[in-house]
Design a protein around this motif. Sequence first.
Motif, PDB file in Angstrom:
ATOM      1  N   GLN A  90      43.573  18.922  19.367  1.00 44.41           N
ATOM      2  CA  GLN A  90      42.118  19.422  19.781  1.00 44.41           C
ATOM      3  C   GLN A  90      42.244  19.787  21.118  1.00 44.41           C
ATOM      4  OE1 GLN A  90      39.432  16.127  19.119  1.00 44.41           O
ATOM      5  NE2 GLN A  90      39.792  16.171  16.828  1.00 44.41           N
ATOM      6  N   SER A  91      42.970  19.142  21.971  1.00 45.62           N
ATOM      7  CA  SER A  91      43.093  19.647  23.514  1.00 45.62           C
ATOM      8  C   SER A  91      43.993  20.942  23.743  1.00 45.62           C
ATOM      9  CB  SER A  91      43.559  18.575  24.285  1.00 45.62           C
ATOM     10  OG  SER A  91      43.068  17.259  24.258  1.00 45.62           O
ATOM     11  N   LEU A  92      44.856  20.993  22.664  1.00 45.72           N
ATOM     12  CA  LEU A  92      45.607  22.351  22.374  1.00 45.72           C
ATOM     13  C   LEU A  92      44.773  23.584  21.988  1.00 45.72           C
ATOM     14  CD1 LEU A  92      48.981  21.423  20.671  1.00 45.72           C
ATOM     15  CD2 LEU A  92      48.777  22.548  22.891  1.00 45.72           C
ATOM     16  N   ALA A  93      43.902  23.227  21.369  1.00 44.76           N
ATOM     17  CA  ALA A  93      43.041  24.372  20.741  1.00 44.76           C
ATOM     18  C   ALA A  93      42.100  24.918  22.088  1.00 44.76           C
ATOM     19  CB  ALA A  93      41.917  23.863  19.778  1.00 44.76           C
ATOM     20  N   TYR A 171      55.839  37.490  14.390  1.00 47.89           N
ATOM     21  CA  TYR A 171      55.423  36.212  14.746  1.00 47.89           C
ATOM     22  C   TYR A 171      55.952  35.906  16.194  1.00 47.89           C
ATOM     23  CZ  TYR A 171      54.559  35.106   9.897  1.00 47.89           C
ATOM     24  OH  TYR A 171      54.158  34.989   8.835  1.00 47.89           O
ATOM     25  N   SER A 172      55.128  35.195  17.290  1.00 44.90           N
ATOM     26  CA  SER A 172      55.841  34.651  18.452  1.00 44.90           C
ATOM     27  C   SER A 172      55.358  33.383  18.482  1.00 44.90           C
ATOM     28  CB  SER A 172      55.058  35.375  19.652  1.00 44.90           C
ATOM     29  OG  SER A 172      55.332  36.690  19.749  1.00 44.90           O
ATOM     30  N   CYS A 173      56.288  32.424  18.737  1.00 41.03           N
ATOM     31  CA  CYS A 173      56.037  30.796  18.777  1.00 41.03           C
ATOM     32  C   CYS A 173      56.684  30.140  19.547  1.00 41.03           C
ATOM     33  CB  CYS A 173      56.449  30.373  17.163  1.00 41.03           C
ATOM     34  SG  CYS A 173      57.934  31.024  16.441  1.00 41.03           S
ATOM     35  N   ALA A 174      55.976  29.144  19.911  1.00 37.27           N
ATOM     36  CA  ALA A 174      56.764  27.635  20.869  1.00 37.27           C
ATOM     37  C   ALA A 174      56.925  26.520  19.815  1.00 37.27           C
ATOM     38  CB  ALA A 174      56.141  27.625  21.914  1.00 37.27           C
ATOM     39  N   LEU A 205      53.694  24.045  27.459  1.00 34.04           N
ATOM     40  CA  LEU A 205      52.355  23.462  26.727  1.00 34.04           C
ATOM     41  C   LEU A 205      52.652  22.729  25.546  1.00 34.04           C
ATOM     42  CD1 LEU A 205      49.396  22.868  26.633  1.00 34.04           C
ATOM     43  CD2 LEU A 205      49.182  25.243  25.498  1.00 34.04           C
ATOM     44  N   VAL A 206      53.670  23.141  24.799  1.00 31.69           N
ATOM     45  CA  VAL A 206      54.167  22.286  23.650  1.00 31.69           C
ATOM     46  C   VAL A 206      54.825  21.028  23.910  1.00 31.69           C
ATOM     47  CG1 VAL A 206      56.157  23.649  22.876  1.00 31.69           C
ATOM     48  CG2 VAL A 206      54.825  22.658  21.126  1.00 31.69           C
ATOM     49  N   ALA A 207      55.897  21.355  24.851  1.00 31.52           N
ATOM     50  CA  ALA A 207      56.491  20.197  25.182  1.00 31.52           C
ATOM     51  C   ALA A 207      55.806  19.124  25.947  1.00 31.52           C
ATOM     52  CB  ALA A 207      57.653  20.663  26.255  1.00 31.52           C
TER      53      ALA A 207
END
Length: 376
Positions: A90-93, A171-174, A205-207
């Motif tokens: 939810q915070s990621l959003a 696509y671009s992705c982490a 961010l994803v890490a």
Amino acid sequence: MNTRPLQPGAAPAPDRLALIESARRAVLGEGGLQAAPWVEPWIDRSWRRCLAQGLRPQQAIAFQAVSGPATHRAIEASRPLLHAAAPVIQSLARAMADTRYFAILTDAQGVVIDVNGPVDRHNPHADLIARVGVDLSENAVGTTAIGATLAELQPVWLHRGEHFFDDNGVYSCAGAPLFGPDGRCVGMLDLTGIHVAERPALKHLVAQSARSIENALTLAQPHQLLLRIHWPGSSPEEDSAGLVCVDADGFIKGTNRAAADMLTLTPGTPWPHCSDVFAVPFETLFDTARSEHAARELPLWSGLRLAVSARLNTERARAQSTRPAMRPTAPLKEVETALIRKAVEDARGNVMEAARVLGISRATVYRKLTRKKPTR
């Protein structure tokens, strides 16, 4: 020509895409005979794994879902992960609100167990991958952040043509792996965009989000004592702090990755007793929780020292104190000690050999044999 690997985002977008295309020709167009100096080494390794499977970039791919029962099993097995990840996603959003990227959560096999964010269901590229139950492993869809993360067990970022299949060049992705309290990988978190600008900051961010999820998984473990460990001079509130869950007998029941690294614990093996790691009686850790000191520096058997703060799980202690009395039987500790004594006798007093046979450390054997028998 400069053959140093290009860091994602280091060159303007047109140059970046041109270099990716050069790397594709070097590896994929020549059957993997040439090196690819313009992409990260892990991308080169992933491409070569795909080629070794007999895959070719021009193939059309189908994003296949696993069976209904298999999807159900994956979700049920991942309930703790889903619960821990929900507030983080939810915070990621909020962090990605203006980027058109969305979040995908998978299990350790690459099967999607949750999707969250602005998924355009009218876009077939989005609808193909943003489905619970679809298999996004490297074996199924080639080089992606999901497959590469689970294969390499490290955070990754890739853009457009760095995907193996031509069809995935939109696509671009982490991605970042997720590790459970026993140190084993339980899944991964992916952030994906379609026909979007490159955002390499999403790797950070994803890490960071993965660390938050791992901490939540660790804190959910039943425990009597929570240790927060860090190197002297750093703050226990930093993301790099280690979390260690300990039961009433001093056995480690779960850790986050930072703690496992600091204590040199081996993932996939039973976590040891605290006294096999800390060079102090395990009761010292409980005393630390009862003291007024914020943290104490304690030695490890490795010769290093850690700053340790401790907190008792008062709710669990109260629950245990209200349990009905058990029927008197031979205490488990006495049975355990008797078995250890027998192993030492069978080894003719060789403690090292007895420890090897029992599959425990020599320090544990000594501790069990020197423990005072309780008075009745």
